[in-house]
Design a protein around this motif. Structure first.
Motif, PDB file in Angstrom:
ATOM      1  N   PRO A  43     -37.945  25.354  35.818  1.00 58.58           N
ATOM      2  CA  PRO A  43     -37.905  25.409  34.352  1.00 58.58           C
ATOM      3  C   PRO A  43     -39.238  25.844  33.762  1.00 58.58           C
ATOM      4  N   LYS A  44     -39.136  26.637  32.702  1.00 58.40           N
ATOM      5  CA  LYS A  44     -40.341  27.109  32.024  1.00 58.40           C
ATOM      6  C   LYS A  44     -40.979  25.999  31.205  1.00 58.40           C
ATOM      7  N   ALA A  45     -40.156  25.071  30.735  1.00 57.91           N
ATOM      8  CA  ALA A  45     -40.664  23.954  29.935  1.00 57.91           C
ATOM      9  C   ALA A  45     -39.986  22.665  30.376  1.00 57.91           C
ATOM     10  N   GLU A  46     -40.665  21.550  30.144  1.00 54.47           N
ATOM     11  CA  GLU A  46     -40.098  20.224  30.418  1.00 54.47           C
ATOM     12  C   GLU A  46     -39.559  19.648  29.111  1.00 54.47           C
ATOM     13  N   ILE A  47     -38.325  19.164  29.151  1.00 58.23           N
ATOM     14  CA  ILE A  47     -37.691  18.588  27.965  1.00 58.23           C
ATOM     15  C   ILE A  47     -37.520  17.087  28.155  1.00 58.23           C
ATOM     16  N   VAL A  48     -37.981  16.311  27.198  1.00 54.81           N
ATOM     17  CA  VAL A  48     -37.778  14.865  27.174  1.00 54.81           C
ATOM     18  C   VAL A  48     -36.939  14.555  25.940  1.00 54.81           C
ATOM     19  N   VAL A  49     -35.922  13.701  26.092  1.00 56.97           N
ATOM     20  CA  VAL A  49     -34.982  13.452  24.993  1.00 56.97           C
ATOM     21  C   VAL A  49     -35.071  11.997  24.526  1.00 56.97           C
ATOM     22  N   ALA A  50     -35.232  11.835  23.230  1.00 57.03           N
ATOM     23  CA  ALA A  50     -35.330  10.507  22.620  1.00 57.03           C
ATOM     24  C   ALA A  50     -34.326  10.371  21.485  1.00 57.03           C
ATOM     25  N   SER A  51     -34.105   9.155  21.046  1.00 52.79           N
ATOM     26  CA  SER A  51     -33.261   8.867  19.880  1.00 52.79           C
ATOM     27  C   SER A  51     -33.730   7.541  19.295  1.00 52.79           C
ATOM     28  N   PRO A  52     -33.379   7.243  18.050  1.00 48.56           N
ATOM     29  CA  PRO A  52     -33.842   5.979  17.464  1.00 48.56           C
ATOM     30  C   PRO A  52     -33.479   4.743  18.297  1.00 48.56           C
ATOM     31  N   ALA A  53     -32.254   4.694  18.791  1.00 46.56           N
ATOM     32  CA  ALA A  53     -31.797   3.514  19.514  1.00 46.56           C
ATOM     33  C   ALA A  53     -31.974   3.609  21.021  1.00 46.56           C
ATOM     34  N   GLY A  54     -32.194   4.824  21.528  1.00 53.35           N
ATOM     35  CA  GLY A  54     -32.199   5.014  22.970  1.00 53.35           C
ATOM     36  C   GLY A  54     -30.781   4.975  23.519  1.00 53.35           C
ATOM     37  N   GLY A  55     -30.633   5.204  24.801  1.00 54.87           N
ATOM     38  CA  GLY A  55     -29.305   5.195  25.417  1.00 54.87           C
ATOM     39  C   GLY A  55     -28.496   6.417  25.038  1.00 54.87           C
ATOM     40  N   VAL A  56     -27.194   6.229  24.832  1.00 49.12           N
ATOM     41  CA  VAL A  56     -26.298   7.348  24.530  1.00 49.12           C
ATOM     42  C   VAL A  56     -26.483   7.807  23.086  1.00 49.12           C
ATOM     43  N   ALA A  57     -26.789   9.079  22.919  1.00 52.49           N
ATOM     44  CA  ALA A  57     -26.857   9.671  21.580  1.00 52.49           C
ATOM     45  C   ALA A  57     -25.521  10.366  21.337  1.00 52.49           C
ATOM     46  N   PRO A  58     -24.766   9.969  20.314  1.00 57.06           N
ATOM     47  CA  PRO A  58     -23.407  10.469  20.123  1.00 57.06           C
ATOM     48  C   PRO A  58     -23.353  11.943  19.741  1.00 57.06           C
ATOM     49  N   SER A  79     -22.759  20.408  32.025  1.00 58.06           N
ATOM     50  CA  SER A  79     -23.736  20.140  33.089  1.00 58.06           C
ATOM     51  C   SER A  79     -24.914  19.256  32.696  1.00 58.06           C
ATOM     52  N   LYS A  80     -25.056  18.920  31.429  1.00 61.98           N
ATOM     53  CA  LYS A  80     -26.279  18.242  30.990  1.00 61.98           C
ATOM     54  C   LYS A  80     -26.059  16.899  30.318  1.00 61.98           C
ATOM     55  N   LYS A  81     -24.944  16.251  30.599  1.00 60.40           N
ATOM     56  CA  LYS A  81     -24.638  14.990  29.907  1.00 60.40           C
ATOM     57  C   LYS A  81     -25.718  13.926  30.079  1.00 60.40           C
ATOM     58  N   THR A  82     -26.410  13.940  31.219  1.00 60.73           N
ATOM     59  CA  THR A  82     -27.443  12.918  31.437  1.00 60.73           C
ATOM     60  C   THR A  82     -28.539  12.998  30.377  1.00 60.73           C
ATOM     61  N   LEU A  83     -28.732  14.180  29.801  1.00 55.89           N
ATOM     62  CA  LEU A  83     -29.787  14.333  28.796  1.00 55.89           C
ATOM     63  C   LEU A  83     -29.520  13.491  27.558  1.00 55.89           C
ATOM     64  N   TRP A  84     -28.253  13.481  27.096  1.00 52.25           N
ATOM     65  CA  TRP A  84     -27.970  12.721  25.864  1.00 52.25           C
ATOM     66  C   TRP A  84     -27.351  11.355  26.125  1.00 52.25           C
ATOM     67  N   GLU A  85     -27.035  11.068  27.370  1.00 54.81           N
ATOM     68  CA  GLU A  85     -26.488   9.747  27.673  1.00 54.81           C
ATOM     69  C   GLU A  85     -27.569   8.765  28.128  1.00 54.81           C
ATOM     70  N   ASN A  86     -28.786   9.278  28.317  1.00 54.64           N
ATOM     71  CA  ASN A  86     -29.883   8.418  28.782  1.00 54.64           C
ATOM     72  C   ASN A  86     -31.159   8.681  27.980  1.00 54.64           C
ATOM     73  N   THR A  87     -31.019   8.727  26.657  1.00 53.25           N
ATOM     74  CA  THR A  87     -32.202   9.010  25.836  1.00 53.25           C
ATOM     75  C   THR A  87     -33.137   7.804  25.813  1.00 53.25           C
ATOM     76  N   LYS A  88     -34.397   8.088  25.562  1.00 51.85           N
ATOM     77  CA  LYS A  88     -35.402   7.032  25.507  1.00 51.85           C
ATOM     78  C   LYS A  88     -35.623   6.617  24.054  1.00 51.85           C
ATOM     79  N   PRO A  89     -35.917   5.347  23.792  1.00 51.55           N
ATOM     80  CA  PRO A  89     -36.143   4.902  22.411  1.00 51.55           C
ATOM     81  C   PRO A  89     -37.319   5.637  21.783  1.00 51.55           C
ATOM     82  N   LEU A  90     -37.141   6.043  20.551  1.00 53.90           N
ATOM     83  CA  LEU A  90     -38.155   6.818  19.845  1.00 53.90           C
ATOM     84  C   LEU A  90     -39.493   6.081  19.770  1.00 53.90           C
TER      85      LEU A  90
END
Length: 232
Positions: A43-58, A79-90
């Motif tokens: 990958p050219k860039a690393e993506i980290v995914v967060a959300s206010p509550a963490g966990g699954v972002a609907p 292919s990328k469900k893990t990205l939004w089903e395992n978000t980190k708390p903001l």
């Protein structure tokens, strides 16, 4: 070292009127691939995914249905469900802007209900901006900027920005469901709201560190602008 970008998704899966919502598929998918590239093993860039509550972002299921003919969105969804089903708390990222190269907010109506006033999000936007890093959002995502401040003044004051227009909200028949309207809010804080000449057409605005896109059609352009901003 590959650029590192923090993607922030909504945790809101339901509007105040009870209708389902969330984040909008192509607005995550297209910028993601603009940054990561086609060779996911390198990958050219690393993506980290967060959300206010963490966990699954609907995810907004309507966006899955509406973009069944978009191969990029379909590939991402499959292919990328893990990205939004395992978000980190903001809150875990406060004080860590130095570890990233940019912050980005996909749209969907969800941010209108949670991220618009999320104190951790507002602090992060200020931290990234003050560190000289790009702050980017698309469609309803730019609502996250309207209450952000820098040096005691609204972030968007005197700045050009776009986002989902009042006319598009009317066309989507969701004006009455919104707590505020994005176009009005940009203007309320002194921003210069810009939009495409026609509904649903692409509009991407880059004003210094601030990158905004109007609607789903603008997701690719925002991804390209963000990739350029982080040196890809």
């Amino acid at each position: 070292m590959a650029p590192k970008v923090l993607f922030v998704l909504t945790s809101c899966g339901e509007m105040d009127n009870g209708k389902p919502t969330g984040w909008y598929l192509p607005e995550f998918a297209r910028p993601y691939y603009c940054l990561v590239g086609d060779d996911e093993a390198n990958p050219k860039a690393e993506i980290v995914v967060a959300s206010p509550a963490g966990g699954v972002a609907p995810i907004d299921q309507g966006s899955v249905e509406n973009f069944q003919s978009d191969p990029v969105s379909v590939k991402f969804f499959d292919s990328k469900k893990t990205l939004w089903e395992n978000t980190k708390p903001l809150k875990d990222f406060l004080g860590k802007a130095s570890e990233f190269d940019a912050i980005f907010y996909p749209g969907g109506h969800g941010p209108m209900f949670d991220l618009v006033n999320d104190q951790n999000s507002l602090r992060l936007i200020e931290e990234f901006y003050n560190a000289g890093k790009p702050v980017a959002a698309v469609c309803h995502g730019p609502i996250v900027f309207v209450n952000a401040t820098v040096d005691g003044k609204p972030l968007l004051e005197g700045r050009r920005a776009t986002g989902f227009s009042n006319a598009e909200e009317d066309a989507a028949r969701l004006t009455e469901a919104m707590p505020v309207l994005l176009e009005d809010e940009v203007q309320r804080v002194g921003g210069h709201y810009v939009k495409a000449e026609q509904l649903w057409k692409e509009m991407v605005v880059v004003d210094g560190q601030i990158i905004t896109g109007q609607n789903p059609a603008s997701a690719q352009g925002v991804g390209v602008a963000l990739a350029t901003a982080v040196g890809l």
